[in-house]
Design a protein around this motif. Structure first.
Motif, PDB file in Angstrom:
ATOM      1  N   LEU A   1      18.311  16.197 -25.205  1.00 26.63           N
ATOM      2  CA  LEU A   1      17.050  15.462 -25.295  1.00 26.63           C
ATOM      3  C   LEU A   1      17.143  14.169 -26.100  1.00 26.63           C
ATOM      4  N   HIS A   2      18.202  14.022 -26.864  1.00 24.45           N
ATOM      5  CA  HIS A   2      18.294  12.897 -27.792  1.00 24.45           C
ATOM      6  C   HIS A   2      18.375  11.571 -27.022  1.00 24.45           C
ATOM      7  N   PRO A   3      17.432  10.667 -27.292  1.00 19.59           N
ATOM      8  CA  PRO A   3      17.398   9.403 -26.549  1.00 19.59           C
ATOM      9  C   PRO A   3      18.549   8.444 -26.881  1.00 19.59           C
ATOM     10  N   GLN A   4      19.195   8.618 -28.038  1.00 21.20           N
ATOM     11  CA  GLN A   4      20.272   7.706 -28.422  1.00 21.20           C
ATOM     12  C   GLN A   4      21.651   8.176 -27.972  1.00 21.20           C
ATOM     13  N   ILE A   5      21.701   9.353 -27.348  1.00 21.55           N
ATOM     14  CA  ILE A   5      22.966   9.818 -26.782  1.00 21.55           C
ATOM     15  C   ILE A   5      22.935   9.454 -25.303  1.00 21.55           C
ATOM     16  N   ASN A   6      23.910   8.667 -24.885  1.00 18.88           N
ATOM     17  CA  ASN A   6      23.874   8.170 -23.502  1.00 18.88           C
ATOM     18  C   ASN A   6      24.289   9.242 -22.492  1.00 18.88           C
ATOM     19  N   SER A   7      24.020   8.953 -21.262  1.00 19.46           N
ATOM     20  CA  SER A   7      24.278   9.909 -20.174  1.00 19.46           C
ATOM     21  C   SER A   7      25.747  10.294 -20.079  1.00 19.46           C
ATOM     22  N   ALA A   8      26.634   9.344 -20.276  1.00 24.58           N
ATOM     23  CA  ALA A   8      28.070   9.633 -20.178  1.00 24.58           C
ATOM     24  C   ALA A   8      28.488  10.672 -21.220  1.00 24.58           C
ATOM     25  N   GLU A   9      27.969  10.522 -22.446  1.00 24.92           N
ATOM     26  CA  GLU A   9      28.310  11.485 -23.497  1.00 24.92           C
ATOM     27  C   GLU A   9      27.724  12.867 -23.191  1.00 24.92           C
ATOM     28  N   LYS A  10      26.502  12.883 -22.684  1.00 27.79           N
ATOM     29  CA  LYS A  10      25.870  14.163 -22.328  1.00 27.79           C
ATOM     30  C   LYS A  10      26.644  14.848 -21.205  1.00 27.79           C
ATOM     31  N   LYS A  11      27.051  14.073 -20.208  1.00 28.39           N
ATOM     32  CA  LYS A  11      27.812  14.646 -19.086  1.00 28.39           C
ATOM     33  C   LYS A  11      29.175  15.154 -19.560  1.00 28.39           C
ATOM     34  N   ALA A  12      29.803  14.434 -20.473  1.00 26.34           N
ATOM     35  CA  ALA A  12      31.091  14.884 -21.014  1.00 26.34           C
ATOM     36  C   ALA A  12      30.926  16.225 -21.737  1.00 26.34           C
ATOM     37  N   LEU A  13      29.850  16.347 -22.491  1.00 23.78           N
ATOM     38  CA  LEU A  13      29.580  17.603 -23.191  1.00 23.78           C
ATOM     39  C   LEU A  13      29.341  18.747 -22.205  1.00 23.78           C
ATOM     40  N   VAL A  14      28.520  18.496 -21.204  1.00 18.30           N
ATOM     41  CA  VAL A  14      28.220  19.510 -20.191  1.00 18.30           C
ATOM     42  C   VAL A  14      29.497  19.899 -19.443  1.00 18.30           C
ATOM     43  N   ASP A  15      30.325  18.898 -19.107  1.00 20.71           N
ATOM     44  CA  ASP A  15      31.607  19.180 -18.440  1.00 20.71           C
ATOM     45  C   ASP A  15      32.467  20.100 -19.296  1.00 20.71           C
ATOM     46  N   LYS A  16      32.537  19.781 -20.588  1.00 16.15           N
ATOM     47  CA  LYS A  16      33.367  20.570 -21.500  1.00 16.15           C
ATOM     48  C   LYS A  16      32.839  22.004 -21.625  1.00 16.15           C
ATOM     49  N   LEU A  17      31.514  22.143 -21.726  1.00 15.57           N
ATOM     50  CA  LEU A  17      30.917  23.468 -21.927  1.00 15.57           C
ATOM     51  C   LEU A  17      30.956  24.350 -20.678  1.00 15.57           C
ATOM     52  N   PHE A  18      30.716  23.752 -19.512  1.00 15.88           N
ATOM     53  CA  PHE A  18      30.498  24.571 -18.317  1.00 15.88           C
ATOM     54  C   PHE A  18      31.566  24.443 -17.237  1.00 15.88           C
ATOM     55  N   ASP A  19      32.575  23.611 -17.464  1.00 20.42           N
ATOM     56  CA  ASP A  19      33.579  23.350 -16.433  1.00 20.42           C
ATOM     57  C   ASP A  19      34.230  24.624 -15.898  1.00 20.42           C
ATOM     58  N   LYS A  20      34.531  25.552 -16.761  1.00 17.60           N
ATOM     59  CA  LYS A  20      35.213  26.788 -16.346  1.00 17.60           C
ATOM     60  C   LYS A  20      34.235  27.836 -15.802  1.00 17.60           C
ATOM     61  N   GLU A  21      32.942  27.668 -16.123  1.00 16.71           N
ATOM     62  CA  GLU A  21      31.948  28.673 -15.762  1.00 16.71           C
ATOM     63  C   GLU A  21      31.260  28.431 -14.425  1.00 16.71           C
ATOM     64  N   VAL A  22      31.146  27.159 -14.034  1.00 17.04           N
ATOM     65  CA  VAL A  22      30.356  26.861 -12.843  1.00 17.04           C
ATOM     66  C   VAL A  22      31.159  26.058 -11.840  1.00 17.04           C
ATOM     67  N   GLY A  23      30.714  26.131 -10.599  1.00 12.97           N
ATOM     68  CA  GLY A  23      31.369  25.400  -9.532  1.00 12.97           C
ATOM     69  C   GLY A  23      30.888  23.965  -9.448  1.00 12.97           C
ATOM     70  N   LEU A  24      31.453  23.262  -8.495  1.00 12.18           N
ATOM     71  CA  LEU A  24      31.159  21.850  -8.301  1.00 12.18           C
ATOM     72  C   LEU A  24      29.675  21.593  -8.022  1.00 12.18           C
ATOM     73  N   GLU A  25      29.038  22.477  -7.254  1.00  7.43           N
ATOM     74  CA  GLU A  25      27.634  22.276  -6.879  1.00  7.43           C
ATOM     75  C   GLU A  25      26.733  22.270  -8.107  1.00  7.43           C
ATOM     76  N   VAL A  26      26.894  23.252  -8.966  1.00  5.94           N
ATOM     77  CA  VAL A  26      26.054  23.348 -10.170  1.00  5.94           C
ATOM     78  C   VAL A  26      26.411  22.228 -11.148  1.00  5.94           C
ATOM     79  N   MET A  27      27.694  21.921 -11.254  1.00  6.93           N
ATOM     80  CA  MET A  27      28.102  20.825 -12.142  1.00  6.93           C
ATOM     81  C   MET A  27      27.505  19.504 -11.656  1.00  6.93           C
ATOM     82  N   ASN A  28      27.533  19.273 -10.357  1.00 11.44           N
ATOM     83  CA  ASN A  28      26.931  18.043  -9.822  1.00 11.44           C
ATOM     84  C   ASN A  28      25.425  18.009 -10.072  1.00 11.44           C
ATOM     85  N   LEU A  29      24.765  19.153  -9.971  1.00  9.73           N
ATOM     86  CA  LEU A  29      23.337  19.223 -10.270  1.00  9.73           C
ATOM     87  C   LEU A  29      23.089  18.841 -11.730  1.00  9.73           C
ATOM     88  N   LEU A  30      23.866  19.394 -12.633  1.00 13.77           N
ATOM     89  CA  LEU A  30      23.700  19.084 -14.055  1.00 13.77           C
ATOM     90  C   LEU A  30      23.904  17.596 -14.326  1.00 13.77           C
TER      91      LEU A  30
END
Length: 179
Positions: A48-77
């Motif tokens: 939710l933090h407005p000062q964290i840009n999308s690229a950083e948020k996506k990198a975090l999500v990639d790191k957290l969920f890369d092994k848990e979810v497939g391409l479809e869910v990752m693309n949705l996120l």
């Protein structure tokens, strides 16, 4: 408003899942992601933090969920992050689950009574309603003493009021109108 938007994302994801024959797997992945986000206050704050840009948020999500979810869910996120809709994941999950349940022939029914139903009564009610509706039911049972007696059913968007409180309210309205 976010419910309408969530339905659009869920519908798109569901269509892809059907094409790839992975409706159940994607639902499981969505549940995992939604649960992780709802349980982790720090993760929600970052998303939710407005000062964290999308690229950083996506990198975090990639790191957290890369092994848990497939391409479809990752693309949705990633798409949700790009569109600043990160936290509608619960609503997307709910809409997706409704679509998946419809495909499976499962209908959610909320039954509200004044007194608790025992297991046998619940099974009997589920069987009779399921036969009438031609669906398998997922029953959610609630108790609210203020309905006095009878039963209140919510099936999808419809509400069927067979309660004493509902009948009394109807009688009051008829008296006011003068029927």
């Amino acid at each position: 408003m976010s419910e309408i938007v969530a339905n659009r994302y869920a519908k798109a994801l569901f269509e892809v899942a059907e094409e790839r024959n992975s409706v159940d797997a994607i639902e499981t992945q969505l549940i995992s992601v939604a649960h992780a986000i709802s349980e982790n206050e720090e993760l929600r704050r970052v998303l939710l933090h407005p000062q964290i840009n999308s690229a950083e948020k996506k990198a975090l999500v990639d790191k957290l969920f890369d092994k848990e979810v497939g391409l479809e869910v990752m693309n949705l996120l990633r798409l949700l992050i790009d569109r600043k809709r990160e936290l509608i994941i619960d609503e997307v999950l709910e809409a997706y689950t409704h679509m998946a349940d419809f495909k499976r022939g499962i209908l959610d029914v909320t039954v509200t009574t004044a007194v608790p139903l025992d297991e046998e009564e619940q099974q009997d009610l589920a069987q009779r309603l399921g036969d009438v509706l031609g669906k398998k039911l997922r029953m959610h049972v609630k108790v609210r003493k203020e309905i006095i007696g009878g039963i209140l059913l919510r099936i999808g968007d419809r509400l069927y009021d067979g309660t004493m409180a509902g009948k009394l309210a109807g009688f009051r309205q008829e008296i006011k109108v003068g029927k």
